[in-house]
Design a protein around this motif. Sequence first.
Motif, PDB file in Angstrom:
ATOM      1  N   GLY A 147      -8.572 -12.673   7.488  1.00  0.00           N
ATOM      2  CA  GLY A 147      -7.714 -11.815   8.322  1.00  0.00           C
ATOM      3  C   GLY A 147      -6.293 -11.644   7.825  1.00  0.00           C
ATOM      4  O   GLY A 147      -5.438 -11.159   8.578  1.00  0.00           O
ATOM      5  N   ALA A 148      -6.015 -12.004   6.579  1.00  0.00           N
ATOM      6  CA  ALA A 148      -4.630 -11.919   6.066  1.00  0.00           C
ATOM      7  C   ALA A 148      -4.052 -10.518   6.260  1.00  0.00           C
ATOM      8  O   ALA A 148      -4.700  -9.525   5.954  1.00  0.00           O
ATOM      9  N   GLN A 149      -2.840 -10.428   6.775  1.00  0.00           N
ATOM     10  CA  GLN A 149      -2.156  -9.137   6.870  1.00  0.00           C
ATOM     11  C   GLN A 149      -0.883  -9.172   6.057  1.00  0.00           C
ATOM     12  O   GLN A 149      -0.183 -10.178   6.033  1.00  0.00           O
ATOM     13  N   PHE A 150      -0.577  -8.040   5.430  1.00  0.00           N
ATOM     14  CA  PHE A 150       0.674  -7.921   4.678  1.00  0.00           C
ATOM     15  C   PHE A 150       1.022  -6.446   4.577  1.00  0.00           C
ATOM     16  O   PHE A 150       0.179  -5.581   4.825  1.00  0.00           O
ATOM     17  N   ARG A 151       2.273  -6.164   4.262  1.00  0.00           N
ATOM     18  CA  ARG A 151       2.718  -4.775   4.108  1.00  0.00           C
ATOM     19  C   ARG A 151       2.833  -4.417   2.624  1.00  0.00           C
ATOM     20  O   ARG A 151       3.414  -5.162   1.857  1.00  0.00           O
ATOM     21  N   ARG A 152       2.260  -3.254   2.289  1.00  0.00           N
ATOM     22  CA  ARG A 152       2.347  -2.778   0.895  1.00  0.00           C
ATOM     23  C   ARG A 152       3.644  -2.023   0.630  1.00  0.00           C
ATOM     24  O   ARG A 152       3.914  -1.628  -0.496  1.00  0.00           O
ATOM     25  N   ASP A 153       4.421  -1.782   1.693  1.00  0.00           N
ATOM     26  CA  ASP A 153       5.593  -0.897   1.531  1.00  0.00           C
ATOM     27  C   ASP A 153       6.920  -1.652   1.514  1.00  0.00           C
ATOM     28  O   ASP A 153       7.971  -1.056   1.757  1.00  0.00           O
ATOM     29  N   ILE A 154       6.865  -2.976   1.231  1.00  0.00           N
ATOM     30  CA  ILE A 154       8.137  -3.711   1.143  1.00  0.00           C
ATOM     31  C   ILE A 154       8.988  -3.069   0.032  1.00  0.00           C
ATOM     32  O   ILE A 154       8.475  -2.736  -1.038  1.00  0.00           O
ATOM     33  N   ALA A 155      10.258  -2.883   0.337  1.00  0.00           N
ATOM     34  CA  ALA A 155      11.236  -2.306  -0.603  1.00  0.00           C
ATOM     35  C   ALA A 155      11.119  -0.791  -0.739  1.00  0.00           C
ATOM     36  O   ALA A 155      11.823  -0.185  -1.548  1.00  0.00           O
ATOM     37  N   ALA A 156      10.266  -0.160   0.089  1.00  0.00           N
ATOM     38  CA  ALA A 156      10.089   1.297  -0.037  1.00  0.00           C
ATOM     39  C   ALA A 156      11.422   2.038   0.121  1.00  0.00           C
ATOM     40  O   ALA A 156      11.684   3.006  -0.596  1.00  0.00           O
ATOM     41  N   LYS A 157      12.248   1.597   1.039  1.00  0.00           N
ATOM     42  CA  LYS A 157      13.523   2.300   1.254  1.00  0.00           C
ATOM     43  C   LYS A 157      14.415   2.194   0.018  1.00  0.00           C
ATOM     44  O   LYS A 157      15.205   3.097  -0.258  1.00  0.00           O
ATOM     45  N   GLY A 158      14.268   1.104  -0.699  1.00  0.00           N
ATOM     46  CA  GLY A 158      15.096   0.906  -1.893  1.00  0.00           C
ATOM     47  C   GLY A 158      14.540   1.606  -3.120  1.00  0.00           C
ATOM     48  O   GLY A 158      15.261   1.814  -4.091  1.00  0.00           O
ATOM     49  N   ILE A 159      13.244   1.933  -3.077  1.00  0.00           N
ATOM     50  CA  ILE A 159      12.615   2.602  -4.222  1.00  0.00           C
ATOM     51  C   ILE A 159      12.698   4.097  -3.992  1.00  0.00           C
ATOM     52  O   ILE A 159      13.082   4.896  -4.755  1.00  0.00           O
TER      53      ILE A 159
END
Length: 427
Positions: free
Chosen positions: A415-427
Amino acid sequence: MKVLVVGAGGREHALVWKLAQSPHVTKIWCAPGNAGIAQERVGQSLTECVGIGAEDLPALLEFARQNKPDLTVVGPDNPLAIGIVDLFQGAGLRIWGPNRKAAQFEASKAFSQAFMEKYGIPTAKSGTFSEAAAAKDFADKLHGCCAVKADGLALGKGVIICASMSEARTAIDEMLVGNKFGAAGSRVVIQELLQGMEISLHAICDGKAAKIFPTSQDHKRIGEGDTGLNTGGMGAYSPTPFLNEKELAAVGRMILSPWLKGCAAEGIDYRGILYPGVMLTESGPKVLEFNARFGDPETQVYLPRMETDLYEVLDASVNGTLNRLELRWRPEVAVCVVMASAGYPADYAKGKPITGLDEAARLPDVKVFHAGTAVADGQIVTNGGRVLGVTAWAKDLATARMKALDAVSRIQFDGAQFRRDIAAKGI
Ligand code: AMP
Ligand code: GLY
């Protein structure tokens, strides 16, 4: 030097990992620590995790009296708020972190807000109330668009963002009438809602001076695109592109100069990290809140980039000699992707076996920090909401994120959850 680190999360793993690299440090204990911290080598030996909770001050004091660490380093907010620093200092033990009076910057939002207004630190328009009727009148003037904040520590859940008067009324009643947060919510701070880019600032302080770190940004919501419930933080990166070096220095001065003046005037001897949450608005930067400790997961991106010996930084902070120390940072940028338990930030199960950690650890420019992990029957298992902070560094954010996500893909637990969009605002 022998060091005792207090705490059990990803922040504390990063502190232990970085301290273990210092030539000054010969021994580390961590109370209570976690499965990843217990694997950190200090020279030939391993970090020793001791089964004492971070808030069990009498047991921590007894441990320190017996084992005589040269320095105790406090990670989380609660032990600071209940006075671990005063207690240790009273017993003649060296400890790093703000004392109880100084930790009020985090422990009381009403205190911080009054301080900011008194000393001219840019912040949101606000009011502080213990009566629901007066609080609602103030919220009404903001047309209900406000942040309703419990005064005291509420496990990071004491802020309710409201977009209408009916939401504001409900939030105010929950805290002031329904006592949802107990004593922590018997006073509320109501702030106008600010628009802009939110960043995290950190400054290391020694009672007289404050040195600012590069910027970072947390990701508080559970879901990609900043959707869903608020969490402790699902990932971070540093630096952000939103302030260049000159702008950061200017923002630092706007906040820290009046803050240092205010501390001197109020007799606040602040030795530790000051972590302001800042909104970059059209009319300039504004402080939303102060924390009195390292951010989590911000620490997991700051410390891999820190070139200066962390023991020397903390030592200078305790000694009041920061002006003689230069903070140096690696040019690589860092991205941390948090892997959390299924169901987090609501109820979640513990004890799920974690596999793939060794494979991820072999990747270059990657460090897997443990947050909620434990060992059961010789196997590393989940033991908290936020389980791991998978950090990678590279010359740009997109590459660092790709490397972090590659490492994440090698690690499995149910059930691991994580976000693929970390740092999106900076990229
Ligand atoms: P705090 O614990 O005070 O930082 O609040 C938690 C989160 O709520 C912050 O990280 C912001 O995203 C948001 N927040 C707090 N205060 C405000 C405000 N005055 N305007 C807009 N957003 C806010
Ligand atoms: N990064 C959020 C916190 O440490 O409070």
